[in-house]
Design a protein around this motif. Structure first.
Motif, PDB file in Angstrom:
ATOM      1  N   LEU A 163      -9.245   0.144 -11.115  1.00  0.00           N
ATOM      2  CA  LEU A 163      -8.848  -0.176  -9.751  1.00  0.00           C
ATOM      3  C   LEU A 163      -9.808   0.490  -8.773  1.00  0.00           C
ATOM      4  N   THR A 164     -10.237  -0.291  -7.778  1.00  0.00           N
ATOM      5  CA  THR A 164     -11.156   0.265  -6.800  1.00  0.00           C
ATOM      6  C   THR A 164     -10.483   0.384  -5.456  1.00  0.00           C
ATOM      7  N   MET A 165     -10.704   1.509  -4.799  1.00  0.00           N
ATOM      8  CA  MET A 165     -10.242   1.678  -3.427  1.00  0.00           C
ATOM      9  C   MET A 165     -11.451   1.437  -2.534  1.00  0.00           C
ATOM     10  N   LEU A 166     -11.305   0.454  -1.682  1.00  0.00           N
ATOM     11  CA  LEU A 166     -12.416   0.066  -0.820  1.00  0.00           C
ATOM     12  C   LEU A 166     -11.939   0.161   0.617  1.00  0.00           C
ATOM     13  N   GLY A 167     -12.796   0.626   1.493  1.00  0.00           N
ATOM     14  CA  GLY A 167     -12.358   0.680   2.877  1.00  0.00           C
ATOM     15  C   GLY A 167     -13.376   1.379   3.737  1.00  0.00           C
ATOM     16  N   PRO A 168     -13.256   1.224   5.044  1.00  0.00           N
ATOM     17  CA  PRO A 168     -14.225   1.864   5.932  1.00  0.00           C
ATOM     18  C   PRO A 168     -14.080   3.386   5.893  1.00  0.00           C
ATOM     19  N   ASP A 209      -6.998   2.335   7.965  1.00  0.00           N
ATOM     20  CA  ASP A 209      -6.013   3.006   8.794  1.00  0.00           C
ATOM     21  C   ASP A 209      -4.888   3.606   7.951  1.00  0.00           C
ATOM     22  N   GLY A 210      -5.231   4.114   6.779  1.00  0.00           N
ATOM     23  CA  GLY A 210      -4.223   4.791   5.979  1.00  0.00           C
ATOM     24  C   GLY A 210      -3.264   3.884   5.238  1.00  0.00           C
ATOM     25  N   ARG A 211      -3.543   2.627   5.243  1.00  0.00           N
ATOM     26  CA  ARG A 211      -2.674   1.695   4.508  1.00  0.00           C
ATOM     27  C   ARG A 211      -3.502   0.819   3.592  1.00  0.00           C
ATOM     28  N   ILE A 212      -2.837   0.335   2.531  1.00  0.00           N
ATOM     29  CA  ILE A 212      -3.499  -0.676   1.712  1.00  0.00           C
ATOM     30  C   ILE A 212      -3.286  -2.014   2.396  1.00  0.00           C
ATOM     31  N   ASP A 259       2.548   5.661   4.219  1.00  0.00           N
ATOM     32  CA  ASP A 259       3.416   4.861   3.369  1.00  0.00           C
ATOM     33  C   ASP A 259       2.641   4.103   2.295  1.00  0.00           C
ATOM     34  N   LEU A 260       2.058   4.856   1.411  1.00  0.00           N
ATOM     35  CA  LEU A 260       1.242   4.229   0.379  1.00  0.00           C
ATOM     36  C   LEU A 260       2.072   3.940  -0.865  1.00  0.00           C
TER      37      LEU A 260
END
Ligand SMILES: Nc1ncnc2c1ncn2[C@@H]1O[C@H](COP(=O)(O)OP(=O)(O)OP(=O)(O)O)[C@@H](O)[C@H]1O
Ligand SMILES: [Mg+2]
Lengths: 367, 551
Positions: free
Chosen positions: A40-45, A217-220, A29-30
């Motif tokens: 825009l930066t996407m940051l995450g593990p 986990d697949g979400r922002i 559900d993005l």
């Protein structure tokens, strides 16, 4: 710049889901919308779905559900080569059998540009990344940083309005990386390109971006400008993921407007700002940045709660001092103090009182 | 240390760099590396020896055999020597001395039974020589029988072993020969002093006879009557020599024989006529020319044969058109190998492409299918193609059943070039797929993605970006398949018929049927050279570093 669909968004993800195997959702559900010209930066593990999102935008993966729009038009069914999106890959993906100039001319050739026009554009793009003298070389004859610039130039040479970059600086050393960060943001802003940038590195995310989307986990988890993200994390994942952070666990005892009182597990009581706690009695994790902890009582509000702390370790780091404390049973409570002329150096074993302004201490969810 | 620094500082006098202990740096480095090299050498030694013994040595032997020709001068030493002075351009037959030399040589060869081998050898160059030598081996015995009988009639002792030994052998030898008992080593023959001058021809012939008895037959000379050749030589000697001064053993017997010869009652020696009687072909100048041409120890004759030429007295010349086969075979081998290589590329490329783009598990499963043919014997696979392709075979049956082909005009797909190409393409396909696959699986997907993101269609991305990077795999596979097929033997033999055979089938024929190993070696050497030249050309055009068998 709010989340969700937006009338004049340039790039928009609407309720996008993605599953590779039909069993687990990698992207859940993005919703995301970007105005033109944003960085825009996407940051995450690792494994949080950043590359997957980028690939869906570029057209190499199809969304299992939902819609991706570019300039108001759904691009779900448009093949990658017709999307006109520039892309920089993590390993640069420079064609090894072509020279630098041929690599750059490739997107122009497939667009059937004339020879002279091609040459002019290639030259301009090379000059833009200060690689004008390297047109005749093969990619293998370039250093990592030079390859990176060529990859950037190639992604920009056909003047796309949107550029995607998947960890483009991952392979570079720290110094070069910082330099390139600066060059990339400069270029992006001066050319007015909309950029989606993926990285693992939070410093990179914070320094380069207009806004950062923290993935997990697949979400922002949170989508905000860097300063907001750092100072006002919306949940304990973001608080812990971005920057250094001290966590204390307890139960909400009292909520009074924009402050609350939290009773820690060892019985002590502190002041905090309620962020996503709503009820008295709820479990919470409070988070305080190391540099916001005060050891000088005179700088606290009158009547503020303080905690007893024992100094465990003092680390001299040049510009700052880093002190590890035992606070309310937590042995990893860290504070940072500036190396100022009047700053005391705490020696291990000393007992001190620590406190903070309530707005710097955020009571977040307990997960 | 300061001294060294000072010397190295002056450019005129740059002494060698010294290690800590004062030895030159180069030498101590070499010593350190030597141990390493020796260890490396020890590790590869078993393989090296194996390769040397089983690969390099046979190739060297093959190269040698393709020019080696000592059999002629070994078997006919006197004749080849005498033929040197014979001028063959006049068209005249050689003189009597050469016939006489040939008589001696062929007689000896016939006793040693080497004349048929020589006949076989020369038969490659001149058809019919083989039977000529076989007949002559038998017939030349007759020349001496006249004299043998005459001497025997004069004195029975001329037909016994012992009297001859007493006449020809030295006293020591006679004593040794008499003392010899069965089981001992036979004594070595020693000529009586002066005998070589008294009876020169007889002495040589008798020595040959004595050596032959000792080495080949292992019999005592005392029991063996000499060959008729010896009697002939005795006749010649007695005609020419004066033996009246001889007073050694058996002087009486010798003088009596001399008297008989001088009496002129015996028929004169006419070797040439005897040769003519044995076979008219001996009167053919070409036979002698052939022997003369192949007298040298080394010859280019095999190579000339291998390229459809022949040696003539006027130098190499092309064979007649209808005798040329090897050029055609070489060309056909090249052409069909190329066709096979290209059909392998065409069939293997999509398969390798598919395999390298599938998830590893599926790819491995399909890989087993690719390798499956390796699990069946080559013979079985080839024979299976026979079943498939023959006129009453599966494919024809199906085509007829569908109605594509008329029952009366079934397709001929076997025992011709088509059959060889189909069967060999199938058999060599894995050798193309494997290197292609291993190269393709190292091409990251991101290249194609990058190309597409830059605006390339699927086809452009493939052709401009993926394909060039897969070329090393095609190169490796092509070299492998081409070189394998150029030397292939079994499959063309089985399904090739007459029009689909390769040069290697001819080589095999010469090795196992016609036994012309020299020609086989020459053909093999040419094949090797062709492969090396192609390899070199490939390196020049494509670059050998553009060939990858994997990662
Ligand atoms: N082609 C694929 N097939 C199946 N699963 C995949 C595929 N690509 C990614 N995944 C899974 O999807 C999830 C998200 O992957 P993704 O590559 O988007 O992560 P990421 O955020 O880019 O991670 P990283 O920072 O390590 O690059 C991971 O659990 C991964 O295992
Ligand atoms: Mg990724």
């Amino acid at each position: 710049m709010a989340d969700g669909s937006n009338g004049d968004a340039f790039v928009a993800f609407e309720r996008v889901q993605k599953s590779y195997d039909g069993e687990t959702l990698v992207v859940k559900d993005l919703n995301l919308s970007m105005p033109k010209g944003e960085f825009l930066t996407m940051l995450g593990p690792s494994g949080s779905g950043k590359t997957t999102c980028l690939m869906m935008l570029a057209g190499f993966e199809t969304a299992t559900h939902g819609e991706i729009k570019l300039d108001g038009v759904s691009i779900n069914n448009i093949p990658p080569h017709k999307r006109g999106i520039g892309m920089v890959f993590q390993n640069y993906a420079l064609f090894p059998h072509m020279t630098v100039a041929e690599n750059l001319a490739f997107p122009l050739e497939v667009r059937k540009l004339g020879k002279s026009e091609r040459e002019a554009k290639v030259k301009r793009a090379l000059d833009m990344v200060q690689m004008g003298a390297f047109g005749g070389r093969r990619p293998a004859q370039l250093s990592g940083g030079q390859q990176q610039r060529i990859a950037l130039a190639r992604a920009l040479v056909f003047e796309p309005e949107l550029v995607l970059m998947d960890e483009p600086l991952g392979a570079l050393d720290k110094q070069l990386r910082e330099h390139m960060q600066f060059e990339i943001t400069n270029l992006a802003h001066s050319l007015g390109i909309t950029t989606v940038y993926v990285t693992h590195d939070q410093t990179e995310a914070l320094t380069m971006s207009d806004r950062v989307a923290v993935f997990n986990d697949g979400r922002i988890q949170q989508l905000d400008p860097p300063d907001v993200l750092y100072e006002e994390p919306k949940n304990s994942f973001v608080a812990q993921f971005i920057g250094e952070n001290n966590t204390l666990e307890g139960v909400v005892q009292e909520i009074r407007g924009d402050t609350c009182v939290v009773k820690l597990d060892d019985g002590e009581v502190i002041d905090a700002t309620p962020v996503n706690v709503t009820q008295v009695g709820e479990r919470t994790k409070v988070s305080i940045r190391p540099e916001r902890v005060e050891i000088d009582r005179s700088r606290l509000q009158p009547g503020a709660h303080t905690l007893k702390a024992e100094v465990l370790e003092f680390i001299y780091m040049g510009d700052i001092f880093r002190t590890r404390l035992r606070v309310a049973g937590n042995n990893d409570f860290v504070i940072k103090t500036r190396n100022a002329p009047d700053q005391v150096k705490l020696s291990p074993g000393t007992m001190i009182d620590i406190g903070w302004l309530p707005r710097d201490c955020r009571a977040l969810d307990a997960t | 240390m300061t001294d060294t620094a000072a010397t190295t500082a002056t450019p005129e006098d740059t002494g060698p760099m010294l290690a800590a202990d004062g030895t030159p740096l180069k030498r101590s480095l070499a010593r350190a590396l030597r141990a390493q090299k020796m260890r490396a050498l020890a590790l590869i030694a078993p393989l090296l020896i194996f390769v040397l013994l089983t690969f390099i040595a046979p190739i060297v032997d093959m190269l040698f055999r393709s020019v080696e020709n000592q059999i002629v001068s070994d078997t006919l030493p006197r004749t080849t020597l005498a033929l040197k002075d014979w001028d063959d351009s006049t068209g005249d037959l050689p003189g009597d001395d050469i016939f006489f030399a040939a008589y001696q040589d062929i007689f000896l060869a016939a006793e040693a039974k080497t004349h048929t081998r020589l006949g076989t050898r020369l038969n490659y160059e001149f058809t019919g020589v083989s039977s000529l030598f076989r007949k002559s081996g038998r017939g030349l015995d007759d020349i001496g029988e006249v004299y043998q009988d005459a001497f025997k009639d004069l004195d029975k002792d001329w037909d016994k072993g012992a009297p001859w030994v007493e006449l020809m052998g030295s006293d020591d030898f006679v004593a040794e020969a008499q003392a010899w008992e069965k089981g001992d080593a036979l004594p070595e023959f020693e000529l009586r002093d002066g005998m070589a001058d008294l009876l020169p021809l007889t002495a040589v012939a008798y020595e040959d006879f004595a050596r032959f008895q000792r080495v080949e037959e292992e019999k005592s000379l005392l029991k063996e009557e000499p060959w008729t050749l010896v009697h002939t030589m005795l006749f010649r000697d007695l005609q020419a020599q004066d033996v009246s001064g001889y007073s050694g053993p058996r002087a009486e017997m010798l003088k009596a024989a001399d008297a008989l010869v001088d009496g002129g009652e015996l028929p004169p020696l006419d070797v040439r006529t005897t040769f003519e009687k044995i076979d008219k072909d001996w009167m053919d100048v070409d036979v002698w020319e052939t022997i003369k041409m192949y007298s040298p120890n080394y010859t280019n004759g095999y190579f000339l044969n291998a390229v459809d030429m022949q040696k003539t007295p006027d130098g190499p010349a092309w064979r007649d058109d209808d005798e040329r086969i090897y050029g055609l075979l070489f060309k056909r081998t090249m052409f069909m190998s190329l066709v096979i290589t290209f059909s392998c590329i065409a069939l293997a490329y999509p398969v390798a492409f598919l395999l390298s783009n599938l998830p590893a598990r599926t790819a491995n499963l399909l890989m087993i299918l690719v390798l499956l043919p390796f699990w069946t014997s080559l013979l079985v696979r080839t024979s299976a193609w026979k079943v498939m392709l023959q006129q009453q075979g599966v494919i024809n049956d199906v085509l007829v059943w569908i109605g594509l082909v008329d029952d009366a005009n079934r397709l001929v797909m076997i025992n011709n070039q088509l059959g060889t190409i189909i069967a060999m393409t199938h058999i060599l396909l894995p050798f193309m797929i494997l290197p292609m696959y291993s190269v393709m699986s190292t091409i990251p997907q991101t290249y194609v993605r990058a190309a597409k993101s830059l605006g390339a269609t699927n086809w452009t991305a493939f052709w401009r970006v993926y394909f060039p990077q897969s070329v090393p795999g095609i190169g490796a596979g092509s070299i492998l398949v081409f070189i394998l097929s150029i030397g292939y033997y079994i499959t063309p033999e089985i399904v090739g018929g007459t029009t689909g055979t390769f040069i290697s089938n001819r080589i095999a024929y010469h090795i196992s049927s016609s036994l012309n190993w020299g020609l086989a070696a020459a053909l093999g050497t040419i094949l090797l050279a062709v492969v090396l030249i192609l390899y070199w050309a490939y390196d020049k055009i494509v670059g050998i570093d553009n060939v990858k068998l994997g990662g």
